[in-house]
Design a protein around this motif. Structure first.
Motif, mmCIF file in Angstrom:
data_model
loop_
_atom_site.group_PDB
_atom_site.id
_atom_site.type_symbol
_atom_site.label_atom_id
_atom_site.label_comp_id
_atom_site.label_asym_id
_atom_site.label_seq_id
_atom_site.Cartn_x
_atom_site.Cartn_y
_atom_site.Cartn_z
ATOM 1 N N MET A 193 16.084 28.092 11.544
ATOM 2 C CA MET A 193 17.148 27.667 10.825
ATOM 3 C C MET A 193 17.170 27.720 9.294
ATOM 4 S SD MET A 193 19.095 25.807 13.901
ATOM 5 C CE MET A 193 20.503 25.305 13.095
ATOM 6 N N GLY A 194 15.980 27.328 9.179
ATOM 7 C CA GLY A 194 15.585 27.037 7.432
ATOM 8 C C GLY A 194 15.846 25.610 7.420
ATOM 9 N N LEU A 195 15.857 24.801 8.257
ATOM 10 C CA LEU A 195 15.859 23.372 8.055
ATOM 11 C C LEU A 195 14.713 22.502 7.829
ATOM 12 C CD1 LEU A 195 18.643 22.781 10.701
ATOM 13 C CD2 LEU A 195 19.129 23.054 8.209
ATOM 14 N N ARG A 196 13.529 23.350 7.990
ATOM 15 C CA ARG A 196 12.287 22.756 7.795
ATOM 16 C C ARG A 196 11.420 23.961 7.054
ATOM 17 N NH1 ARG A 196 8.931 20.194 12.569
ATOM 18 N NH2 ARG A 196 7.132 20.818 11.164
ATOM 19 N N LYS A 197 10.306 23.554 6.125
ATOM 20 C CA LYS A 197 9.821 24.804 5.695
ATOM 21 C C LYS A 197 8.743 25.554 6.542
ATOM 22 C CE LYS A 197 7.177 25.690 1.410
ATOM 23 N NZ LYS A 197 6.546 25.349 0.111
ATOM 24 N N TYR A 198 7.944 24.695 7.249
ATOM 25 C CA TYR A 198 6.893 25.336 8.073
ATOM 26 C C TYR A 198 7.114 24.822 9.458
ATOM 27 C CZ TYR A 198 4.481 25.470 3.767
ATOM 28 O OH TYR A 198 4.078 25.597 2.313
ATOM 29 N N PRO A 199 6.967 25.693 10.405
ATOM 30 C CA PRO A 199 7.067 25.364 11.874
ATOM 31 C C PRO A 199 5.966 24.682 12.340
ATOM 32 C CG PRO A 199 6.450 27.543 11.654
ATOM 33 C CD PRO A 199 6.599 27.271 10.350
ATOM 34 N N PRO A 200 6.116 23.829 13.408
ATOM 35 C CA PRO A 200 4.891 23.138 13.793
ATOM 36 C C PRO A 200 3.891 24.216 14.398
ATOM 37 C CG PRO A 200 6.961 22.425 14.906
ATOM 38 C CD PRO A 200 7.396 23.487 14.154
ATOM 39 N N HIS A 201 2.576 23.747 14.635
ATOM 40 C CA HIS A 201 1.431 24.690 15.209
ATOM 41 C C HIS A 201 1.945 25.311 16.563
ATOM 42 C CE1 HIS A 201 -1.983 23.118 12.615
ATOM 43 N NE2 HIS A 201 -0.838 23.262 11.992
ATOM 44 N N PRO A 202 1.538 26.652 16.658
ATOM 45 C CA PRO A 202 2.087 27.018 17.945
ATOM 46 C C PRO A 202 1.462 26.126 19.453
ATOM 47 C CG PRO A 202 -0.140 28.162 17.144
ATOM 48 C CD PRO A 202 0.319 27.285 16.093
ATOM 49 N N VAL A 203 2.380 26.408 20.395
ATOM 50 C CA VAL A 203 1.940 25.711 21.534
ATOM 51 C C VAL A 203 1.348 26.716 22.327
ATOM 52 C CG1 VAL A 203 3.969 23.999 21.843
ATOM 53 C CG2 VAL A 203 4.391 26.433 22.507
ATOM 54 N N VAL A 204 1.331 28.162 22.071
ATOM 55 C CA VAL A 204 0.562 29.148 22.844
ATOM 56 C C VAL A 204 -0.319 29.800 21.531
ATOM 57 C CG1 VAL A 204 0.510 31.296 24.267
ATOM 58 C CG2 VAL A 204 2.262 29.421 24.558
ATOM 59 N N LEU A 205 -1.700 29.584 22.021
ATOM 60 C CA LEU A 205 -2.702 30.245 21.142
ATOM 61 C C LEU A 205 -3.437 31.242 21.881
ATOM 62 C CD1 LEU A 205 -3.931 30.687 18.417
ATOM 63 C CD2 LEU A 205 -5.791 28.939 19.153
ATOM 64 N N ASN A 206 -3.129 32.599 21.604
ATOM 65 C CA ASN A 206 -3.664 33.808 22.416
ATOM 66 C C ASN A 206 -5.034 34.076 21.414
ATOM 67 O OD1 ASN A 206 -1.780 34.682 24.386
ATOM 68 N ND2 ASN A 206 -0.592 34.696 22.376
ATOM 69 N N PHE A 207 -6.391 34.015 21.923
ATOM 70 C CA PHE A 207 -7.280 33.970 21.507
ATOM 71 C C PHE A 207 -8.457 35.330 22.048
ATOM 72 C CE2 PHE A 207 -11.630 31.480 20.152
ATOM 73 C CZ PHE A 207 -11.947 32.588 19.184
ATOM 74 N N SER A 208 -8.447 36.175 21.405
ATOM 75 C CA SER A 208 -9.393 37.290 21.775
ATOM 76 C C SER A 208 -10.815 36.949 21.440
ATOM 77 C CB SER A 208 -9.056 38.651 21.208
ATOM 78 O OG SER A 208 -7.651 39.030 21.599
ATOM 79 N N ILE A 209 -11.501 36.297 22.440
ATOM 80 C CA ILE A 209 -12.755 35.783 21.939
ATOM 81 C C ILE A 209 -14.088 37.158 21.617
ATOM 82 C CG2 ILE A 209 -12.316 33.743 22.964
ATOM 83 C CD1 ILE A 209 -14.206 34.444 25.473
ATOM 84 N N THR A 210 -13.679 38.182 22.261
ATOM 85 C CA THR A 210 -14.463 39.340 22.072
ATOM 86 C C THR A 210 -13.497 40.576 22.476
ATOM 87 O OG1 THR A 210 -16.505 40.395 22.675
ATOM 88 C CG2 THR A 210 -15.467 39.374 24.495
ATOM 89 N N ASN A 211 -14.041 41.778 21.761
ATOM 90 C CA ASN A 211 -13.515 42.943 21.841
ATOM 91 C C ASN A 211 -14.499 43.888 22.911
ATOM 92 O OD1 ASN A 211 -11.171 42.743 20.418
ATOM 93 N ND2 ASN A 211 -11.339 44.827 20.118
ATOM 94 N N LYS A 212 -15.660 43.232 22.985
ATOM 95 C CA LYS A 212 -16.670 44.130 24.237
ATOM 96 C C LYS A 212 -15.975 44.056 25.530
ATOM 97 C CE LYS A 212 -19.867 40.770 23.494
ATOM 98 N NZ LYS A 212 -21.277 40.371 23.647
ATOM 99 N N CYS A 213 -16.002 45.267 26.083
ATOM 100 C CA CYS A 213 -15.454 45.662 27.240
ATOM 101 C C CYS A 213 -16.324 46.869 27.742
ATOM 102 C CB CYS A 213 -13.886 45.863 27.051
ATOM 103 S SG CYS A 213 -13.088 46.071 28.710
ATOM 104 N N GLN A 214 -16.639 46.466 29.251
ATOM 105 C CA GLN A 214 -17.220 47.519 30.018
ATOM 106 C C GLN A 214 -16.127 48.729 30.729
ATOM 107 O OE1 GLN A 214 -16.543 44.422 31.156
ATOM 108 N NE2 GLN A 214 -18.299 43.494 32.245
ATOM 109 N N SER A 215 -14.819 48.279 30.775
ATOM 110 C CA SER A 215 -13.868 49.159 31.053
ATOM 111 C C SER A 215 -13.632 50.488 30.233
ATOM 112 C CB SER A 215 -12.522 48.352 31.391
ATOM 113 O OG SER A 215 -12.441 47.313 32.283
#
Length: 398
Positions: free
Chosen positions: A21-43
């Motif tokens: 709504m523009g009532l604060r400049k920055y949002p809090p940090h994310p409560v969900v962090l998706n982290f792709s720890i590798t792109n290696k894949c055998q599939s």
């Protein structure tokens, strides 16, 4: 349990609302962090091009974030609710996946950790899961979701590796045994619904119920995501050089009408499962039921139904340090790279580029059925919250 989670989430959700709504400049940090720890894949999945990246760009594998870099990033990240570990195949980093999870709990107070797996290396999965459980408190939930896109040869054909289905069964048996020792482990499976298997979903569900001992069995649409490189470049789009050899739409997403037709079936199945599940699973299933309804509407109408809080409530860290608003937009809308900010997540989060991406998202330039983002978006929409609470209490065990 639900009350405890809401006590943690409520102040952050208010912060995201205020930022939108523009009532604060920055949002809090994310409560969900998706982290792709590798792109290696055998599939060699027919729904995804991730596996091709390192074949055509082998230098990218050497550029992945190392464990010490991950620790520095998490030291500057605030409390998160969920660390969603992605890939590639996450358990190809089985030797340090436990440390990554340990840092998420130690520095970010993660309440839950989730990871999918293609099950092609059951011994790696067992090693990695046991290592994670030895390094996180027993009150932190760990969910492992095995990919299951068909039964027998059907699964192998979609996943592109002969014998993959047998590996799923092996991984299942190992995980169920570990769960007997660690009640905070949840053993799940998930089907990616594509044009190749959507019509077989009732048969898959029946087989799973008869033959597997799961906490949850989930279903998601095989949508096009820049992260999976299964999209066609837009006209005039500047695709990063490292990626342009693998970006191509695989034409596997069911139509909106096809997904709409199975949404009611999925909701009924989830409602049945809620009656026999542990509390954490029932919360998840209630959110899923709400999600299925909205995802079908979005796919059919090709527009958003609720506001999207990507790059606020959720974010996606890729293996090389780029922070994305989500894995659907991925490299198309990067907030920046943590290495350019001396691994300081907070500085990147408050950067001008990050604000620019949030503005782009708020202008509704996109829509998608992305399940991870949809869960938090549900909690930020009063009507969707009431619908979910009604589902949860209606299907609560007696």
């Amino acid at each position: 349990m639900m009350l405890d989670y809401m006590k943690f989430l409520a102040p952050r959700l208010v912060g995201y609302k205020m930022a939108m709504m523009g009532l604060r400049k920055y949002p809090p940090h994310p409560v969900v962090l998706n982290f792709s720890i590798t792109n290696k894949c055998q599939s060699r999945c027919k729904t995804c091009n991730i596996w091709e990246l390192y074949q055509k760009n082998p230098q990218k594998e050497r550029e992945e974030l190392q464990t010490w870099e991950v620790e520095k990033i998490f030291k500057t990240e605030h409390d998160m609710f969920l660390l969603n570990i992605c890939g590639g195949e996450p358990f190809l980093r089985h030797e340090d996946i436990g440390d990554i999870c340990k840092y998420a709990v130690k520095y970010c107070n993660a309440r839950a950790i989730h990871s999918p797996t293609n099950c092609l290396a059951p011994e790696n999965i067992e090693y990695g899961v046991r290592d994670i459980l030895s390094k996180i408190p027993s009150n932190v939930k760990l969910t492992i979701k095995m990919s299951l896109d068909g039964i027998g040869g059907d699964h192998d054909a979609i996943r592109g590796v002969e014998g993959n289905f047998k590996k799923v069964l092996d991984a299942h048996d190992r995980l169920v045994k570990i769960r007997d020792e660690h009640p905070n482990l949840y053993v799940d499976a998930g089907t990616t619904l594509s044009t190749m298997n959507a019509h077989k979903l009732p048969d898959i569900i029946k087989w799973v119920h008869d033959n597997m001992k799961l906490d949850n069995f989930y279903h998601e649409i095989a949508d096009t995501r820049a992260e999976l490189f299964n999209v066609d470049p837009k006209e005039g789009e500047n695709v990063p050089t490292d990626f342009n050899k693998v970006v191509k739409d695989l034409k596997v997403t069911p139509t909106g009408q096809q997904y709409w037709d199975i949404a009611h079936f999925l909701q009924e199945e989830a409602s049945k499962e809620m009656l026999t599940k542990r509390d954490f699973s029932r919360i998840s299933q209630a959110l899923r039921i709400t999600y299925y309804d909205r995802a079908a509407w979005v796919q059919k109408n090709q527009k958003r139904k609720v506001k999207c809080y990507a790059a606020m409530s959720n974010a996606h860290l890729n293996p090389w340090g780029d922070l994305w608003p989500c894995n659907v937009q991925a490299f198309r809308q990067s907030l920046g790279n943590v290495r350019d900010f001396d691994y300081n997540f907070d500085k990147l989060w408050k950067s001008a580029q990050a604000q620019k991406v949030r503005e782009w998202v708020s202008q509704e330039n996109c829509f998608c059925p992305l399940v991870g983002q949809a869960m938090v978006d549900t909690l930020l929409d009063p009507k969707e919250v009431m619908k979910t609470l009604n589902i949860y209490f209606k299907n609560k065990k007696k």
